[in-house]
Scaffold this active site. Sequence first.
Site, PDB file in Angstrom:
ATOM      1  N   HIS A  61      26.517  -4.072  63.174  1.00  0.00           N
ATOM      2  CA  HIS A  61      26.190  -4.285  61.767  1.00  0.00           C
ATOM      3  C   HIS A  61      25.302  -5.517  61.651  1.00  0.00           C
ATOM      4  CE1 HIS A  61      29.844  -1.925  59.974  1.00  0.00           C
ATOM      5  NE2 HIS A  61      29.256  -1.273  60.970  1.00  0.00           N
ATOM      6  N   GLU A  63      25.516  -8.211  59.855  1.00  0.00           N
ATOM      7  CA  GLU A  63      26.229  -9.484  59.895  1.00  0.00           C
ATOM      8  C   GLU A  63      26.673  -9.839  61.312  1.00  0.00           C
ATOM      9  OE1 GLU A  63      27.341  -7.514  55.890  1.00  0.00           O
ATOM     10  OE2 GLU A  63      26.970  -6.879  57.952  1.00  0.00           O
TER      11      GLU A  63
END
Length: 165
Positions: A61, A63
């Site tokens: 992802h 992040e």
Amino acid sequence: MSNLTDEQKNKFMSLAIEQAWRGVKTGDGGPFGACIVKTPSLTVISKAHNTVLKDNDPTAHAEINAIRQACHRENSYWLKDCILFTTCEPCPMCLGAIYWARIPVVYFSCSRKQAADVGFDDNFIYEQFALPPEQRDIKFITLKNPQNALEVMQYWNSLNSKKVY
């Protein structure tokens, strides 16, 4: 640390949004981007987008990718003096990584409901967390004799050289 001007917030969120666009246009993954800024200098130390499809990695992802880059750059597993800008409210996995990295401030744009509306619904994970392990959809089994696993934990705990994180 979070006393940024609107102009600064918009600047850093724009970098995260640019990353989201990059990932979508290259087909690397979902429409998510992130940017990590070190304080007090307000230096951008990482920018990343979702690369789940490109990397065949469900943990890739935006992040997580940004945290990995920032930690590598800072030579630290803690980002206590950083701010994360992300295009969407972090999922449970990313939220856990944010806590582990000790990032004290997160700015996000889209809500998890908005993400669910375009096909990224992680509400079922939140629901699963609320259940005892034996009631979850994934079968969790506690082995009755964890002695070998416990021994390594106890040994690590006895080390004077251990580094707690």
